[in-house]
Design a protein around this motif. Sequence first.
Motif, short mmCIF file in Angstrom:
data_model
loop_
_atom_site.label_atom_id
_atom_site.label_comp_id
_atom_site.label_asym_id
_atom_site.label_seq_id
_atom_site.Cartn_x
_atom_site.Cartn_y
_atom_site.Cartn_z
N ASP A 120 64.57 18.18 8.74
CA ASP A 120 65.05 19.54 8.45
C ASP A 120 64.57 20.53 9.50
OD1 ASP A 120 66.45 18.85 6.24
OD2 ASP A 120 64.99 19.61 4.78
N VAL A 121 63.29 20.42 9.87
CA VAL A 121 62.74 21.35 10.88
C VAL A 121 63.41 21.09 12.22
CG1 VAL A 121 60.66 22.02 12.15
CG2 VAL A 121 60.51 21.55 9.69
N GLU A 122 63.50 19.82 12.62
CA GLU A 122 64.05 19.49 13.94
C GLU A 122 65.54 19.84 14.06
OE1 GLU A 122 62.29 18.54 16.59
OE2 GLU A 122 61.44 16.54 16.32
N ARG A 123 66.25 19.75 12.93
CA ARG A 123 67.71 20.02 12.96
C ARG A 123 68.01 21.50 13.06
NH1 ARG A 123 69.08 16.03 8.47
NH2 ARG A 123 69.98 14.29 9.62
N ASP A 124 67.07 22.32 12.64
CA ASP A 124 67.30 23.76 12.60
C ASP A 124 66.99 24.34 13.99
OD1 ASP A 124 67.27 26.45 12.23
OD2 ASP A 124 65.92 26.45 10.50
N LEU A 125 68.04 24.45 14.80
CA LEU A 125 67.82 24.77 16.22
C LEU A 125 67.51 26.24 16.46
CD1 LEU A 125 70.53 22.53 17.94
CD2 LEU A 125 68.15 21.99 17.37
N THR A 126 67.79 27.08 15.48
CA THR A 126 67.52 28.51 15.71
C THR A 126 66.34 29.03 14.89
OG1 THR A 126 69.15 29.03 14.02
CG2 THR A 126 69.91 29.10 16.31
N GLY A 127 65.82 28.22 14.01
CA GLY A 127 64.78 28.69 13.10
C GLY A 127 63.36 28.49 13.59
N TRP A 128 63.20 27.71 14.69
CA TRP A 128 61.86 27.34 15.13
C TRP A 128 61.75 27.38 16.64
CZ3 TRP A 128 58.41 26.22 11.22
CH2 TRP A 128 58.96 25.95 9.97
N LEU A 129 60.54 27.64 17.12
CA LEU A 129 60.28 27.62 18.56
C LEU A 129 59.33 26.47 18.90
CD1 LEU A 129 59.53 31.42 19.11
CD2 LEU A 129 61.58 30.18 19.90
#
Length: 409
Positions: free
Chosen positions: A59-68
């Motif tokens: 989920d974290v890795e798929r969310d390309l705009t939510g994480w740096l």
Amino acid sequence: MALTVDEAARVFTDPSAYADEPRFYAACARLRREDPVPYVEVDGYDPFWAVTRHDDLLDVERDLTGWLAGPRPALGPKGYGDPDEVPVRTLVQMDPPDHTKFRRVSADWFKARNIARLGDRAAELAKRSVDRMAELGGECDFMRDVAMHYPLYIIMALLGIPESDYPRMLTLTQELFGSNDPELARGATSNTARDTLLDFFEYFQRLIEDRRANPTDDLASVIANAEIDGEPIGILETVGYYLIIATAGHDTTSSAIGGGVAAMLASPDQLKLLTSDVSLVSTAVEEMFRWVSPVKQFMRTSIGEHVVGGVTIPDGGQVLLSFPSANRDETIFDHADTFDITRDPNRHLAFGFGAHYCLGTHLARLETRAFFDELVPRIVELEPAGEPEFMRTLFVGGPKHVPVRYRLR
Ligand code: HEM
């Protein structure tokens, strides 16, 4: 004695935990069950949440705009990764738009079709390595004598580095990634990783100058002469590029190969199965990647608030992605704690996922398969000559010693 949940969550900041795999994996299993995204606060480290389940990590890795990925792409002691501490910028710490542009520089090189051209060279280097193993007589430390060298030759050949410099690059890479392990670290000072980085810097700076003056068709020339937005890329980024390729391409694959052999020695039925049917090399290699998970973690920093595994991560909160834990998630993998070379499909996350998905997957697969395609049919006997020992690390690792006794054809 069993760990408490709090103690279990501290394995991620304890280099010796990775050297004791049963303890490490027991801690991860407990966390996945009882506290899958624990908050970890340990002296000497900035606090973070650890993501231990396969689905949450995806989920974290798929969310390309939510994480740096920046400013803290991986866990290290406080201050590790500060710009004045680490003098280079590499892909793993970049975010869009820079990351997209810099990744594009070598993306074509690493595509399956281009990498497939290296098949003959990989087979030749694999043969050389197994011949060398045979020459060592019937006993060696498979990790130090064989697995450490082979991927380095491949990556150095790809970059176009002269063979005479291979031993130096091997030492520097080991020092950089082994600096949490007293046996592999350069010395006792706290600045060893920095000194090693500076040595890399000097070496690659000379390489860049040479390839700018005399371009060839190697990967080093592609990087040295690349332009982004019509400008040559900066020296720090160029060095960073070489650094990530020379290092990411080395210890990871040698750990997978050494760890793969250690796993087969611990499960002789799997070794027997593989030697009786070499066509299983492809699935065996995927299982080695899952089992060893050479990259122990990367980190992401939250943009805005996110809920991960039911836990709210605030804006600017940092999460550690535990690839080894995700790769033993019993809700994804049947008999997750069994090394099974026939596992297919194998949804392991050893290469990560998303924007930073390992650039070298095709190469890693090609070279690891080439190695076992050469070794397996030549095995008459292969057995442990002692207990394997694993590296103390926080980042990349696997076994450091795999004593073996063997007869090869
Ligand atoms: C078994 C061997 C290997 C493993 C397990 C491995 C694993 C990984 C992982 C987990 C990541 C981060 C992915 C993420 O953040 O989601 C990564 C990134 C990367 N890997 Fe690998 N890797 C291996 C071999 C290689 C090889 C052979 C090369 C190149 C020669 C390579 C080059 C890179 C690069 C350049 C990145 C950074 C990509 C980016 O940030 O955009 N790796 N690798």
